[in-house]
Design an enzyme around this catalytic site. Structure first.
Site, PDB file in Angstrom:
ATOM      1  N   GLU A  64      -5.208  -8.134  -0.929  1.00 27.04           N
ATOM      2  CA  GLU A  64      -5.946  -7.929   0.327  1.00 27.04           C
ATOM      3  C   GLU A  64      -7.384  -7.643  -0.050  1.00 27.04           C
ATOM      4  OE1 GLU A  64      -4.573  -5.248   3.392  1.00 27.04           O
ATOM      5  OE2 GLU A  64      -2.468  -5.733   2.961  1.00 27.04           O
ATOM      6  N   GLU A 103       0.822  -1.223   0.000  1.00 25.16           N
ATOM      7  CA  GLU A 103       0.000   0.000   0.000  1.00 25.16           C
ATOM      8  C   GLU A 103       0.849   1.264   0.000  1.00 25.16           C
ATOM      9  OE1 GLU A 103      -3.042  -0.189   3.082  1.00 25.16           O
ATOM     10  OE2 GLU A 103      -4.059  -1.804   2.046  1.00 25.16           O
TER      11      GLU A 103
END
Ligand code: AHR
Length: 506
Positions: free
Chosen positions: A295, A174
């Site tokens: 995810e 991320e």
């Protein structure tokens, strides 16, 4: 009386093989995921390595071909060297992401040993937040090189002469997010990722690499797709996948909208399919890059749970899942199947305790509602992903617009003589009789029909009532070897697996 819907499937109209790696999981040093979750030395339910055997048993039924580790946001200020060597010498470190203390009693070697016991492959993420490309390469050296160099010899000295052979690596986590340690603009991340990739693949050309793409926490980030474009344009030749993350949930208390989530997921994957085609064309490349949806989950009740030094961080994000959440999980998996030509890897985030289908107490595990759709898809989806045409009534689902009340994914593995259909009935009250029209090898017989359903969208399994929501046998029958009539109750996932004859007649 059931309302009618129809699904049309033609085996010739497919988007290629479903990659089993879309049934992957994600394990992070977060809350009670590792400690008190999979690793609990001294517990009578643990083996000699400290691995909880009841957890391993529960996870094995999920048949996850890979597990991503060690983070997540955790990885972006983590040094893998802290988790190696004699346990009593490992340092305790502050963890920036979760504002807790990491004891490092579980590290790379323990993770690899645990993967072997769960019968899954490791997917290792490197820290590109606060560490350098060289550190990432040294981890590849530690894990994958034969003895004869410094870090490979350290692995051997730690009791592992044979390389760990980690096939898949994530280039940071991320990195588009302001919350991420070491967050930088896309151009800077792309440079870091390319440098790391060059060194990592230089050491082991057999590995595959995942670049960090867009996070879609609940609404898209402002840099959604633009971040990915920049990263892909700069790293196309070095990487094999671009990652994306997506969490969702019934924030507004609007179950009908929540049950339309599959449409939003289709949208994300179609955005990526378009972007990947664009960059491939601009680069005049013959190579393909795919999506690693590494995810994904329902996560909303515990979002924003206080994170501050000194607070109780041991049981972070232990979301309690209900029936409607399970039906959203089913739609993630349906969407991955429908986009099998775009997404090759996906990881349920996470697998134990923190935002997970499996919860632990010292004496037992609890299987939450979201466990069951995962097991059903992972067990029955195989072969080609068929393109379903769904003819069902529409309903108005807020920002998703008019959405069909039936969601469908389907697979066919002709060489194994198997087909499967996955139906979510989004209607809160009405059951459907779904006519599945099949153009392909003749249907022989139904192998199994499993239904996850209930009267209350908020029904959940609890420690007191652990079996409240369970898959039950359902009803389906074959007509003329070309149709299946499936009963899909209100608010349900219905999975039908059936055998097919070979077209030559045997
Ligand atoms: O899975 C929990 C966290 O959610 C991960 O650490 C992070 O990558 C995401 O924001």
């Amino acid at each position: 009386m059931n309302t009618k819907a129809a699904v049309f499937l033609d085996v010739r109209r497919n988007v290629g093989q479903v990659d089993r790696r879309v049934f992957g999981g994600f394990l992070e040093h977060l809350g009670r995921a590792v400690y008190d979750g999979i690793y609990d030395p001294g517990n009578p339910l643990s083996d000699e390595s400290g691995f909880r055997l009841d957890v391993i048993e529960a996870l094995k039924h999920m048949r996850m071909p890979l597990v991503r580790y060690p983070g997540g946001s955790f990885v972006s200020n983590y040094d893998w060297r802290d988790g190696m060597g004699p346990k009593e010498q490992r340092p305790r470190r502050p963890d920036f992401a979760w504002k807790t203390v990491e004891s490092n009693q579980f590290g790379v070697d323990e993770f690899i040993a645990w993967c072997r016991k769960v019968d899954t492959a490791p997917f290792m993420v490197v820290n590109l937040g606060t560490l350098r490309a060289q550190d990432a390469a040294e981890l590849v050296e530690y894990c994958n090189l034969p003895e004869g160099t410094f870090w490979a010899d350290r692995r051997a000295a730690d009791g592992h002469p044979k390389p760990h052979a980690v096939p898949l690596w994530g280039l940071g986590n991320e990195m588009d997010g302001f919350w991420q340690a070491g967050h930088v603009p896309a151009e800077v991340y792309a440079l870091r990722a390319r440098q790391a990739a060059q060194l990592m693949k230089g050491l082991d050309p057999g590995i595959e690499l995942v670049a960090s793409g867009s996070t879609v926490p609940f609404t898209p980030m402002p840099t959604y797709m633009e971040w990915d474009r920049i990263v892909l344009e700069q790293c196309w030749d070095q990487v094999d996948y671009i990652s994306t993350h997506h969490y969702t949930g019934d924030h507004a208390g609007d179950t009908r909208r929540s049950l339309a989530e599959g449409v939003a997921l289709d949208g994300i994957l179609e955005d990526y399919a378009a972007l990947l085609r664009y960059v491939r064309a601009v680069k005049k490349s013959s190579k393909s890059v795919y999506v690693a949806f590494d995810e994904w989950n329902v996560w909303y009740r515990t979002v924003g749970q206080e994170r501050a030094w000194g607070r109780n961080t041991t049981s972070l994000f232990e979301e309690s899942y209900d029936l409607k959440d399970a039906l959203v999980v089913a739609q993630y998996l349906s969407s991955f199947i429908r986009h099998a030509d775009t997404v090759k890897i996906a990881c349920l985030s996470e697998i134990v305790n923190a935002i997970s289908p499996v919860l632990t107490r010292p004496d037992r595990v609890l299987l939450q509602t979201t466990y069951f759709p995962f097991v059903l898809f992972s067990s029955h989806a195989r072969g080609l992903s068929l393109v379903p045409i769904v003819d069902a009534p529409l309903y108005e689902a807020g920002d998703m617009g008019n959405v069909p009340l039936v969601d469908c994914a389907a697979t066919c593995a002709e060489e194994e003589k198997r087909g499967a259909v996955f139906l979510v009935n989004r209607d809160l009250e009405r059951g459907f009789m779904v006519e599945v029209n099949w153009n392909g090898p003749p249907i022989a017989e139904i192998i199994v029909v499993s239904v996850l359903s209930g009267y209350d969208p908020c029904a959940a399994n609890t420690w007191e009532s652990p079996d409240a929501v369970q898959p039950m046998p359902g009803a389906a029958r074959v007509v003329d070897n070309t149709r299946i009539l499936v009963e899909a109750p209100a608010m349900s996932l219905t999975v039908v697996e059936f055998s097919v004859r070979s077209r030559s007649g045997d």
